[in-house]
Design a protein around this motif. Structure first.
Motif, mmCIF file in Angstrom:
data_model
loop_
_atom_site.group_PDB
_atom_site.id
_atom_site.type_symbol
_atom_site.label_atom_id
_atom_site.label_comp_id
_atom_site.label_asym_id
_atom_site.label_seq_id
_atom_site.Cartn_x
_atom_site.Cartn_y
_atom_site.Cartn_z
ATOM 1 N N SER A 41 0.822 -1.212 0.000
ATOM 2 C CA SER A 41 0.000 0.000 0.000
ATOM 3 C C SER A 41 0.860 1.268 0.000
ATOM 4 O O SER A 41 0.511 2.280 -0.604
ATOM 5 N N GLU A 42 2.020 1.207 0.682
ATOM 6 C CA GLU A 42 2.910 2.363 0.740
ATOM 7 C C GLU A 42 4.025 2.296 -0.306
ATOM 8 O O GLU A 42 4.747 3.267 -0.510
ATOM 9 N N ASN A 43 4.134 1.124 -0.960
ATOM 10 C CA ASN A 43 5.229 0.889 -1.898
ATOM 11 C C ASN A 43 6.581 1.114 -1.209
ATOM 12 O O ASN A 43 7.489 1.734 -1.742
ATOM 13 N N LYS A 44 6.667 0.577 0.035
ATOM 14 C CA LYS A 44 7.859 0.775 0.857
ATOM 15 C C LYS A 44 8.471 -0.570 1.245
ATOM 16 O O LYS A 44 7.766 -1.588 1.358
ATOM 17 N N ILE A 45 9.777 -0.539 1.482
ATOM 18 C CA ILE A 45 10.485 -1.679 2.059
ATOM 19 C C ILE A 45 11.074 -1.239 3.398
ATOM 20 O O ILE A 45 11.675 -0.168 3.499
ATOM 21 N N TYR A 46 10.855 -2.061 4.401
ATOM 22 C CA TYR A 46 11.443 -1.821 5.717
ATOM 23 C C TYR A 46 12.443 -2.944 5.981
ATOM 24 O O TYR A 46 12.105 -4.131 5.900
ATOM 25 N N CYS A 47 13.685 -2.579 6.256
ATOM 26 C CA CYS A 47 14.775 -3.550 6.407
ATOM 27 C C CYS A 47 15.242 -3.615 7.862
ATOM 28 O O CYS A 47 15.354 -2.582 8.522
ATOM 29 N N VAL A 48 15.525 -4.827 8.318
ATOM 30 C CA VAL A 48 16.210 -5.034 9.592
ATOM 31 C C VAL A 48 17.617 -5.494 9.236
ATOM 32 O O VAL A 48 17.793 -6.504 8.540
ATOM 33 N N LEU A 49 18.612 -4.739 9.675
ATOM 34 C CA LEU A 49 19.981 -4.938 9.212
ATOM 35 C C LEU A 49 20.978 -5.029 10.356
ATOM 36 O O LEU A 49 20.803 -4.383 11.389
ATOM 37 N N ASP A 50 22.012 -5.820 10.135
ATOM 38 C CA ASP A 50 23.218 -5.748 10.961
ATOM 39 C C ASP A 50 24.222 -4.900 10.200
ATOM 40 O O ASP A 50 24.462 -5.136 9.008
#
Length: 309
Positions: A41-50
């Protein structure tokens, strides 16, 4: 390595692209993907990163043509389920490594002992033969430790047939070096049940060995009892005169990797629990005296998967 969460436009990345990203090892900037979340819906990617720091993440995304909307440093609060999952992953890796690295050398030692006993038994004095017997029992004990890991980490099919409980217990005792200060009392009667003899023997080996270690060098007793119940079940009690299990540990001793011993895998009792549950039974611990109570059905008609969640 610190953990960060960032967000940015997806730029029409496909599911396959995102799966490829999250399975990559760390890049030249030291950034490793732990999780990716996609909001259509937001055309977003949320990343969890080291990553070493925020600058490394900025450089990583700039090189890939992305601009971050935000980068936040976070700390993970682990739930019991997360911790258990991590333990199970560790156990899976341990079981694979141990089964490959230890089984072959243990087989060589075992075969060498058997060969010496067969070829030179009449030429060896009794003292040396006793040392060979102790070596043989030690190899057997090591093999049991490997099996504890495999029995917990991988639920294997059972080989069910009618077996004598007393026979299995006696065979288990024969593989243990019983100290002279400890007396073992077996049931006067016998019960025939359908179970996997090798697996149940492993359970008794663990319980009796634990009891011996608990009693230590003091004079002590281990008593095994059978109690038939009217609800088509049988109870087996393994009691010992050693010190009581602290009340706050009674609920933890069957958890994987939990141990109060200086040397131990923390898998003996969890392995016992897994084996008994595979047989549609239960196992619990209580005090006064220290007792492990196993409940097994008299008739196992169908084997169902064990729920270990």
């Amino acid at each position: 390595m610190p953990t960060f969460i960032d967000g940015h436009d997806s730029k029409a990345l496909t599911q396959e692209d995102m799966e490829r990203l999250v399975n990559l090892s760390h890049d030249e900037f030291g950034v490793t993907y732990l999780e990716l979340f996609h909001s259509e819906s937001e055309n977003k990617i949320y990343c969890v990163l080291d990553a070493p720091d925020k600058e490394s993440i900025l450089k990583h995304h700039e090189a890939a043509g992305f601009k971050c909307d935000f980068i936040n440093k976070v700390s993970q609060i682990k739930t019991e389920k997360t911790i258990k999952t991590e333990k199970l992953v560790t156990l899976g890796q341990m079981s694979s490594n141990i089964s490959h690295d230890l089984r072959n050398p243990m087989a060589i030692i075992k075969n060498s002992i058997d060969l010496i006993n067969i070829k030179y038994k009449d030429q060896i004095n009794p003292g040396i033969l006793e040392h060979l017997a102790r070596m043989d029992r030690s190899v057997f004990s090591m093999n049991r430790m490997v099996n504890d890991i495999l029995n917990f980490a991988r639920t294997q099919s059972l080989y069910l047939e009618n077996n004598s409980l007393v026979k299995v217990i006696n065979h288990s005792i024969s593989t243990i070096e019983i100290p002279s200060n400890i007396k073992i009392t077996l049931p006067q009667d016998n019960i025939i049940l359908k179970f996997d003899a090798a697996k149940i023997e492993s359970v008794f080996y663990n319980l009796i060995t634990n009891a011996i270690q608990s009693i230590g060098k003091e004079e002590g007793d281990i008593t095994i009892k059978f109690i038939e119940r009217r609800d088509d079940k049988i109870q087996i009690q393994v009691q010992n005169s050693g010190p009581a299990i602290p009340d706050d540990l009674l609920t933890k001793i069957f958890e994987p990797l939990f141990t109060t011993k200086q040397h131990g895998t923390g898998l003996g009792l969890p392995s016992c629990k897994n084996i008994i549950e595979q047989h549609h039974g239960t196992i619990r611990a209580s005090n006064n005296p220290t007792t492990f109570t196993i409940t097994l059905p008299k008739n196992i008609k169908e084997l169902l998967p064990v729920d270990r969640s």
